[in-house]
Design a protein around this motif. Structure first.
Motif, PDB file in Angstrom:
ATOM      1  N   PRO A   5       0.944  -1.246  -0.065  1.00 49.89           N
ATOM      2  CA  PRO A   5      -0.058  -0.077  -0.118  1.00 49.89           C
ATOM      3  C   PRO A   5       0.928   1.316  -0.043  1.00 49.89           C
ATOM      4  CG  PRO A   5      -0.137  -1.067   2.160  1.00 49.89           C
ATOM      5  CD  PRO A   5       0.701  -1.876   1.220  1.00 49.89           C
ATOM      6  N   HIS A   7       1.728   5.340   1.011  1.00 50.23           N
ATOM      7  CA  HIS A   7       1.668   6.498   1.848  1.00 50.23           C
ATOM      8  C   HIS A   7       1.113   5.787   2.998  1.00 50.23           C
ATOM      9  CE1 HIS A   7       2.208   8.924  -1.588  1.00 50.23           C
ATOM     10  NE2 HIS A   7       1.104   8.330  -2.212  1.00 50.23           N
ATOM     11  N   ASN A   8      -0.005   6.298   3.590  1.00 50.24           N
ATOM     12  CA  ASN A   8      -0.468   6.081   5.039  1.00 50.24           C
ATOM     13  C   ASN A   8      -1.834   5.024   5.046  1.00 50.24           C
ATOM     14  OD1 ASN A   8      -2.411   7.693   4.312  1.00 50.24           O
ATOM     15  ND2 ASN A   8      -2.792   8.557   6.104  1.00 50.24           N
ATOM     16  N   ARG A   9      -1.728   4.076   4.234  1.00 50.70           N
ATOM     17  CA  ARG A   9      -2.695   2.959   3.657  1.00 50.70           C
ATOM     18  C   ARG A   9      -2.275   1.879   4.508  1.00 50.70           C
ATOM     19  NH1 ARG A   9      -3.572   6.580   0.577  1.00 50.70           N
ATOM     20  NH2 ARG A   9      -5.471   7.170  -0.773  1.00 50.70           N
ATOM     21  N   ARG A  47       2.818   9.018   6.041  1.00 50.76           N
ATOM     22  CA  ARG A  47       2.286   9.928   5.528  1.00 50.76           C
ATOM     23  C   ARG A  47       3.423  11.129   5.422  1.00 50.76           C
ATOM     24  NH1 ARG A  47       0.941  14.033   8.716  1.00 50.76           N
ATOM     25  NH2 ARG A  47       0.778  13.687  10.969  1.00 50.76           N
ATOM     26  N   MET A  57       4.390   5.052  10.246  1.00 52.80           N
ATOM     27  CA  MET A  57       3.101   4.284  10.877  1.00 52.80           C
ATOM     28  C   MET A  57       3.260   4.039  12.175  1.00 52.80           C
ATOM     29  SD  MET A  57       1.201   4.485   7.809  1.00 52.80           S
ATOM     30  CE  MET A  57       0.109   2.984   7.549  1.00 52.80           C
ATOM     31  N   GLY A  72     -12.966   1.852   5.362  1.00 51.58           N
ATOM     32  CA  GLY A  72     -12.050   1.485   4.322  1.00 51.58           C
ATOM     33  C   GLY A  72     -12.683   0.992   3.113  1.00 51.58           C
ATOM     34  N   LEU A  85      -7.478   0.534   4.350  1.00 56.47           N
ATOM     35  CA  LEU A  85      -7.996   1.509   5.264  1.00 56.47           C
ATOM     36  C   LEU A  85      -6.844   2.731   5.242  1.00 56.47           C
ATOM     37  CD1 LEU A  85      -8.508  -0.466   8.368  1.00 56.47           C
ATOM     38  CD2 LEU A  85     -10.459   0.554   7.092  1.00 56.47           C
ATOM     39  N   ASP A  86      -7.027   3.760   5.695  1.00 60.16           N
ATOM     40  CA  ASP A  86      -6.213   4.855   6.032  1.00 60.16           C
ATOM     41  C   ASP A  86      -5.713   4.752   7.428  1.00 60.16           C
ATOM     42  OD1 ASP A  86      -6.151   6.145   3.639  1.00 60.16           O
ATOM     43  OD2 ASP A  86      -7.664   7.841   4.104  1.00 60.16           O
ATOM     44  N   GLU A  87      -4.712   5.061   7.778  1.00 54.18           N
ATOM     45  CA  GLU A  87      -4.007   4.677   9.324  1.00 54.18           C
ATOM     46  C   GLU A  87      -5.264   5.441  10.039  1.00 54.18           C
ATOM     47  OE1 GLU A  87      -0.066   4.216  11.953  1.00 54.18           O
ATOM     48  OE2 GLU A  87      -0.469   5.931  10.650  1.00 54.18           O
ATOM     49  N   GLU A  88      -5.724   6.625   9.996  1.00 50.06           N
ATOM     50  CA  GLU A  88      -6.420   7.309  10.764  1.00 50.06           C
ATOM     51  C   GLU A  88      -7.686   6.842  10.891  1.00 50.06           C
ATOM     52  OE1 GLU A  88      -5.025   9.007   7.733  1.00 50.06           O
ATOM     53  OE2 GLU A  88      -3.357   9.740   9.118  1.00 50.06           O
ATOM     54  N   GLU A  89      -8.312   5.958  10.059  1.00 43.52           N
ATOM     55  CA  GLU A  89      -9.592   5.252  10.333  1.00 43.52           C
ATOM     56  C   GLU A  89      -9.499   3.979  11.411  1.00 43.52           C
ATOM     57  OE1 GLU A  89     -12.059   4.881   6.581  1.00 43.52           O
ATOM     58  OE2 GLU A  89      -9.969   4.343   5.784  1.00 43.52           O
TER      59      GLU A  89
END
Length: 97
Positions: A5, A7-9, A47, A57, A72, A85-89
Motif C-alpha cells: 500500500p 502512503h498511510n494506507r 504520510r 506508521m 475502508g 484503510l487509511d491509518e487514521e481510520e
C-alpha cells in the motif's frame, strides 16, 4: 503477488466474529454483523507533512486492530478479500489477545 500500500494506507484481513455467545447462544449468519477487528497484513511507508518530512506508521504488520464497521475499501487480492484503510481510520491496536 506482493501487495504494497502507498502512503498511510493499511491492508487488513478481517478476523471472523464468534458465532456463539458466552452463554452458548448461536448467532445465525443473517444476523451477524461484519467484524470490526482485523490483522494488519501490509502497511505503507507513512504520510508526508507539508514540509515533506515522513511521519512513520504507528501500526505494524501482524497487529490486531479495531476499526469502524464500514471503514475502508474492500478489495480482492489473490482471491482473498482484504480491507484497505487509511491509518487514521483505525481506532486502536488490541494487545494481549
Amino acid at each position: 503477488m506482493k501487495f504494497n500500500p502507498l502512503h498511510n494506507r493499511v491492508v487488513v484481513r478481517r478476523v471472523e466474529a464468534d458465532t456463539q455467545t458466552a452463554g452458548g447462544i448461536i448467532i445465525p449468519d443473517a444476523v451477524a454483523e461484519n467484524p470490526d477487528q482485523g490483522i494488519v497484513v501490509a502497511i505503507g511507508a507513512g504520510r508526508r507533512t507539508e514540509a515533506g518530512a515522513l511521519v512513520p506508521m504507528t501500526v505494524k504488520v501482524n497487529d490486531l486492530v479495531l476499526f469502524p464497521r464500514h471503514a475502508g475499501t474492500v478489495v480482492k487480492v489473490e482471491g482473498e478479500e482484504v480491507l484497505v484503510l487509511d491509518e487514521e481510520e483505525i481506532f486502536a491496536i488490541i494487545e494481549g489477545k
